[in-house]
Motif scaffolding. Structure first.
Motif, PDB file in Angstrom:
ATOM      1  N   ARG A 297       0.837  -1.209   0.000  1.00  0.00           N
ATOM      2  CA  ARG A 297       0.000   0.000   0.000  1.00  0.00           C
ATOM      3  C   ARG A 297       0.872   1.258   0.000  1.00  0.00           C
ATOM      4  O   ARG A 297       0.602   2.219  -0.734  1.00  0.00           O
ATOM      5  N   ALA A 298       1.897   1.263   0.838  1.00  0.00           N
ATOM      6  CA  ALA A 298       2.783   2.427   0.883  1.00  0.00           C
ATOM      7  C   ALA A 298       3.549   2.593  -0.422  1.00  0.00           C
ATOM      8  O   ALA A 298       3.800   3.723  -0.870  1.00  0.00           O
ATOM      9  N   TYR A 299       3.913   1.486  -1.048  1.00  0.00           N
ATOM     10  CA  TYR A 299       4.654   1.551  -2.307  1.00  0.00           C
ATOM     11  C   TYR A 299       3.783   2.120  -3.420  1.00  0.00           C
ATOM     12  O   TYR A 299       4.244   2.927  -4.235  1.00  0.00           O
ATOM     13  N   ARG A 300       2.508   1.723  -3.448  1.00  0.00           N
ATOM     14  CA  ARG A 300       1.594   2.276  -4.459  1.00  0.00           C
ATOM     15  C   ARG A 300       1.407   3.773  -4.267  1.00  0.00           C
ATOM     16  O   ARG A 300       1.390   4.543  -5.231  1.00  0.00           O
ATOM     17  N   ALA A 301       1.254   4.184  -3.000  1.00  0.00           N
ATOM     18  CA  ALA A 301       1.109   5.612  -2.726  1.00  0.00           C
ATOM     19  C   ALA A 301       2.369   6.369  -3.118  1.00  0.00           C
ATOM     20  O   ALA A 301       2.308   7.499  -3.627  1.00  0.00           O
ATOM     21  N   GLN A 302       3.515   5.739  -2.908  1.00  0.00           N
ATOM     22  CA  GLN A 302       4.785   6.363  -3.266  1.00  0.00           C
ATOM     23  C   GLN A 302       4.915   6.521  -4.775  1.00  0.00           C
ATOM     24  O   GLN A 302       5.404   7.540  -5.263  1.00  0.00           O
ATOM     25  N   ARG A 303       4.461   5.508  -5.515  1.00  0.00           N
ATOM     26  CA  ARG A 303       4.530   5.582  -6.980  1.00  0.00           C
ATOM     27  C   ARG A 303       3.622   6.691  -7.525  1.00  0.00           C
ATOM     28  O   ARG A 303       3.939   7.328  -8.538  1.00  0.00           O
ATOM     29  N   ALA A 316      10.129  -1.133  -2.002  1.00  0.00           N
ATOM     30  CA  ALA A 316       9.410  -2.274  -1.424  1.00  0.00           C
ATOM     31  C   ALA A 316       9.492  -3.527  -2.280  1.00  0.00           C
ATOM     32  O   ALA A 316       8.931  -4.560  -1.905  1.00  0.00           O
ATOM     33  N   ARG A 317      10.181  -3.454  -3.392  1.00  0.00           N
ATOM     34  CA  ARG A 317      10.294  -4.627  -4.248  1.00  0.00           C
ATOM     35  C   ARG A 317      11.205  -5.682  -3.620  1.00  0.00           C
ATOM     36  O   ARG A 317      12.153  -5.349  -2.902  1.00  0.00           O
ATOM     37  N   LEU A 318      10.882  -6.937  -3.873  1.00  0.00           N
ATOM     38  CA  LEU A 318      11.665  -8.050  -3.351  1.00  0.00           C
ATOM     39  C   LEU A 318      12.731  -8.431  -4.365  1.00  0.00           C
ATOM     40  O   LEU A 318      12.444  -8.662  -5.540  1.00  0.00           O
ATOM     41  N   ARG A 319      13.971  -8.481  -3.914  1.00  0.00           N
ATOM     42  CA  ARG A 319      15.091  -8.828  -4.793  1.00  0.00           C
ATOM     43  C   ARG A 319      15.434 -10.300  -4.597  1.00  0.00           C
ATOM     44  O   ARG A 319      15.792 -10.726  -3.500  1.00  0.00           O
ATOM     45  N   LEU A 320      15.294 -11.099  -5.653  1.00  0.00           N
ATOM     46  CA  LEU A 320      15.526 -12.537  -5.590  1.00  0.00           C
ATOM     47  C   LEU A 320      16.647 -12.958  -6.524  1.00  0.00           C
ATOM     48  O   LEU A 320      16.776 -12.439  -7.637  1.00  0.00           O
ATOM     49  N   TRP A 321      17.431 -13.903  -6.058  1.00  0.00           N
ATOM     50  CA  TRP A 321      18.392 -14.577  -6.927  1.00  0.00           C
ATOM     51  C   TRP A 321      17.694 -15.786  -7.542  1.00  0.00           C
ATOM     52  O   TRP A 321      17.189 -16.649  -6.842  1.00  0.00           O
ATOM     53  N   VAL A 322      17.669 -15.844  -8.875  1.00  0.00           N
ATOM     54  CA  VAL A 322      17.019 -16.933  -9.597  1.00  0.00           C
ATOM     55  C   VAL A 322      18.102 -17.694 -10.366  1.00  0.00           C
ATOM     56  O   VAL A 322      18.712 -17.140 -11.290  1.00  0.00           O
ATOM     57  N   PRO A 323      18.390 -18.960 -10.006  1.00  0.00           N
ATOM     58  CA  PRO A 323      19.436 -19.719 -10.698  1.00  0.00           C
ATOM     59  C   PRO A 323      19.010 -20.066 -12.123  1.00  0.00           C
ATOM     60  O   PRO A 323      17.840 -20.344 -12.393  1.00  0.00           O
ATOM     61  N   THR A 324      19.977 -20.048 -13.020  1.00  0.00           N
ATOM     62  CA  THR A 324      19.717 -20.412 -14.416  1.00  0.00           C
ATOM     63  C   THR A 324      20.465 -21.665 -14.839  1.00  0.00           C
ATOM     64  O   THR A 324      20.232 -22.179 -15.935  1.00  0.00           O
ATOM     65  N   ASP A 325      21.372 -22.149 -13.984  1.00  0.00           N
ATOM     66  CA  ASP A 325      22.073 -23.400 -14.274  1.00  0.00           C
ATOM     67  C   ASP A 325      22.457 -24.049 -12.950  1.00  0.00           C
ATOM     68  O   ASP A 325      22.067 -23.570 -11.883  1.00  0.00           O
ATOM     69  N   ASP A 326      23.200 -25.122 -13.003  1.00  0.00           N
ATOM     70  CA  ASP A 326      23.575 -25.875 -11.808  1.00  0.00           C
ATOM     71  C   ASP A 326      24.969 -25.550 -11.304  1.00  0.00           C
ATOM     72  O   ASP A 326      25.480 -26.213 -10.390  1.00  0.00           O
ATOM     73  N   VAL A 327      25.605 -24.542 -11.861  1.00  0.00           N
ATOM     74  CA  VAL A 327      26.980 -24.224 -11.462  1.00  0.00           C
ATOM     75  C   VAL A 327      27.096 -22.831 -10.858  1.00  0.00           C
ATOM     76  O   VAL A 327      28.165 -22.230 -10.834  1.00  0.00           O
ATOM     77  N   THR A 331      20.422 -14.907 -12.242  1.00  0.00           N
ATOM     78  CA  THR A 331      20.107 -13.502 -12.447  1.00  0.00           C
ATOM     79  C   THR A 331      19.341 -12.971 -11.244  1.00  0.00           C
ATOM     80  O   THR A 331      18.721 -13.741 -10.498  1.00  0.00           O
ATOM     81  N   ILE A 332      19.404 -11.673 -11.068  1.00  0.00           N
ATOM     82  CA  ILE A 332      18.680 -11.012  -9.979  1.00  0.00           C
ATOM     83  C   ILE A 332      17.350 -10.507 -10.517  1.00  0.00           C
ATOM     84  O   ILE A 332      17.323  -9.780 -11.525  1.00  0.00           O
ATOM     85  N   LEU A 333      16.281 -10.880  -9.845  1.00  0.00           N
ATOM     86  CA  LEU A 333      14.930 -10.516 -10.277  1.00  0.00           C
ATOM     87  C   LEU A 333      14.296  -9.604  -9.242  1.00  0.00           C
ATOM     88  O   LEU A 333      14.279  -9.918  -8.055  1.00  0.00           O
ATOM     89  N   LEU A 334      13.794  -8.456  -9.680  1.00  0.00           N
ATOM     90  CA  LEU A 334      13.062  -7.537  -8.806  1.00  0.00           C
ATOM     91  C   LEU A 334      11.570  -7.809  -8.947  1.00  0.00           C
ATOM     92  O   LEU A 334      11.016  -7.719 -10.034  1.00  0.00           O
ATOM     93  N   VAL A 335      10.947  -8.163  -7.843  1.00  0.00           N
ATOM     94  CA  VAL A 335       9.536  -8.543  -7.839  1.00  0.00           C
ATOM     95  C   VAL A 335       8.716  -7.412  -7.225  1.00  0.00           C
ATOM     96  O   VAL A 335       8.962  -7.000  -6.082  1.00  0.00           O
ATOM     97  N   GLU A 336       7.758  -6.907  -7.983  1.00  0.00           N
ATOM     98  CA  GLU A 336       6.866  -5.862  -7.478  1.00  0.00           C
ATOM     99  C   GLU A 336       6.036  -6.397  -6.313  1.00  0.00           C
ATOM    100  O   GLU A 336       5.633  -7.572  -6.301  1.00  0.00           O
ATOM    101  N   PRO A 337       5.750  -5.565  -5.308  1.00  0.00           N
ATOM    102  CA  PRO A 337       4.980  -6.036  -4.155  1.00  0.00           C
ATOM    103  C   PRO A 337       3.551  -6.442  -4.501  1.00  0.00           C
ATOM    104  O   PRO A 337       2.913  -7.160  -3.731  1.00  0.00           O
ATOM    105  N   SER A 338       3.042  -6.010  -5.652  1.00  0.00           N
ATOM    106  CA  SER A 338       1.677  -6.376  -6.042  1.00  0.00           C
ATOM    107  C   SER A 338       1.591  -7.784  -6.630  1.00  0.00           C
ATOM    108  O   SER A 338       0.492  -8.328  -6.773  1.00  0.00           O
TER     109      SER A 338
END
Length: 382
Positions: A297-303, A316-327, A331-338
């Protein structure tokens, strides 16, 4: 972190309102519970039993069982450990970057160095509570009423507490409200049109200081006082009324300001408890936590303020490490709070929050084992 830094963090925590409220509110609740229990035991139960003896027995048993469950649920949250996290280092699969995990800008696992955490690893939905001074897995919110956090281990007990508290308050209000309504009407009828009330309140300018609510609330308080004084005067003058039957003489039906205050407080807390039950069930069915809802809610108001040239206060976005291989590549993925990252469907969400069977939802001692490990959450939806 140095000792000086730890002392500074501890002193800053003591300046937070929630810390002081967490010490004061449980004591206030204890007094309220004690006085309420006395009213139930010595007044309400006899009131019900005098009219329906069998119902009075059932009422007493159900009331005390619900009260016991309320206290059990409360202390399960209140006494929950506030110790620093035990998992200081990330699991091997996180260090090897073979699974999804929360990361910083460089892709390294998140660590917390605030207060007493000492660099402990932060899983996906682990948050640092500034009131407790430690990180909590699946953090929902800090509850000043319980002086503790609602998190992965206390979420179900918190739900049990608000549910049983609503049952206790509802059971207490059912026989208490009708005679108090009758008593209030008697006070209004006998005092509000009196010359004394007109002289002391209705004709005074200060009766409008707080608007209509203040005017009529003040009239109620003065009316109860005048009514009590009239009864005392009649008693001192030995003015006797015809004897009434035992069924008509009832403590709850006699106008008393203290009983009216308890009734009003009970009704208010019952509304709060019902609203909290609704919010907990709604968020749990959507796979959300209170802090996620508030941050989104605060992030939407901020936008919305961004076009005005105002700088954002936080991301407020969540920063995730998403593996693309086994070694270790990824890549880093920014996930919107919505984005409903932790929504596994209504049924699965409720199962993860409260258990496999609905009748176990209100058993605070039954542990919920349906949750995935914190660093595994979100795999399904990413």
């Amino acid at each position: 972190m140095t000792a000086a830094g730890t002392m500074t963090s501890a002193s800053s925590r003591l300046r937070r309102p929630n810390v002081w409220l967490g010490k004061a509110i449980p004591l206030i609740l204890l007094v309220f519970v004690w006085k309420g229990w006395e009213l139930v035991l010595f007044r309400i139960i006899p009131h019900v039993a005098a009219r329906h003896p069998r119902l009075g027995t059932v009422y007493a048993v159900v009331m005390h069982a619900a009260l016991a469950m309320t206290l059990l649920s409360y202390f399960k949250v209140y006494l929950h450990s506030q110790a620093p996290p035990r998992e200081i280092h990330p699991p091997p699969e996180v260090l090897a970057k073979r699974v999804i995990f929360a990361c910083d800008e460089s892709g390294a696992p998140l660590r917390c160095y605030r207060d007493r955490c000492g660099g402990a690893w932060q899983a996906v939905r682990t948050r640092h509570c500034r009131d407790c001074g430690t990180c909590r897995p699946l953090f929902d919110h800090h509850c000043a009423f319980m002086d503790n956090c609602v998190d992965a281990e206390t979420h179900k007990a918190f739900f049990c507490f608000v549910t049983y508290a609503a049952v206790v308050l509802g059971l207490g209000l059912l026989p208490l409200a009708p005679p108090q309504w009758v008593a209030l009407r008697e006070v209004v009828r006998s005092t509000w049109s009196s010359h004394a009330m007109a002289k002391k309140w209705w004709s005074r300018w200060y009766s409008w200081l707080g608007g209509p609510i203040w005017r009529y609330l003040g009239a109620v308080l003065l009316g109860y006082r005048q009514h009590r004084q009239a009864l005392e005067t009649a008693h001192d003058s030995k003015v006797h009324t015809p004897p009434a039957s035992a069924h008509e003489v009832d403590y709850l039906s006699v106008p008393r300001l203290s009983t009216l205050a308890i009734t009003a407080a009970t009704a208010l807390i019952l509304l709060i408890a019902l609203s909290m039950i609704f919010v907990v069930l709604r968020n749990a069915s959507r796979g959300l936590s209170t802090v996620q809802v508030e941050r989104a809610r605060a992030y939407r108001a901020q936008r919305k303020r961004a076009p005005l040239g105002l700088e954002p206060r936080y991301d407020a976005r969540l920063r995730l490490w998403v593996p693309t291989d086994d070694v270790g590549g990824g890549t880093i993925l920014l996930v919107e709070p919505s984005i409903p990252l932790f929504d596994f469907g209504r049924r699965e969400n409720l199962r993860r929050a409260f258990g496999d069977r609905w009748w176990k939802w209100c058993l605070p001692w039954v542990t919920v084992n349906a949750r995935e490990k914190p660093h595994d959450e979100g795999k399904k939806n990413v």
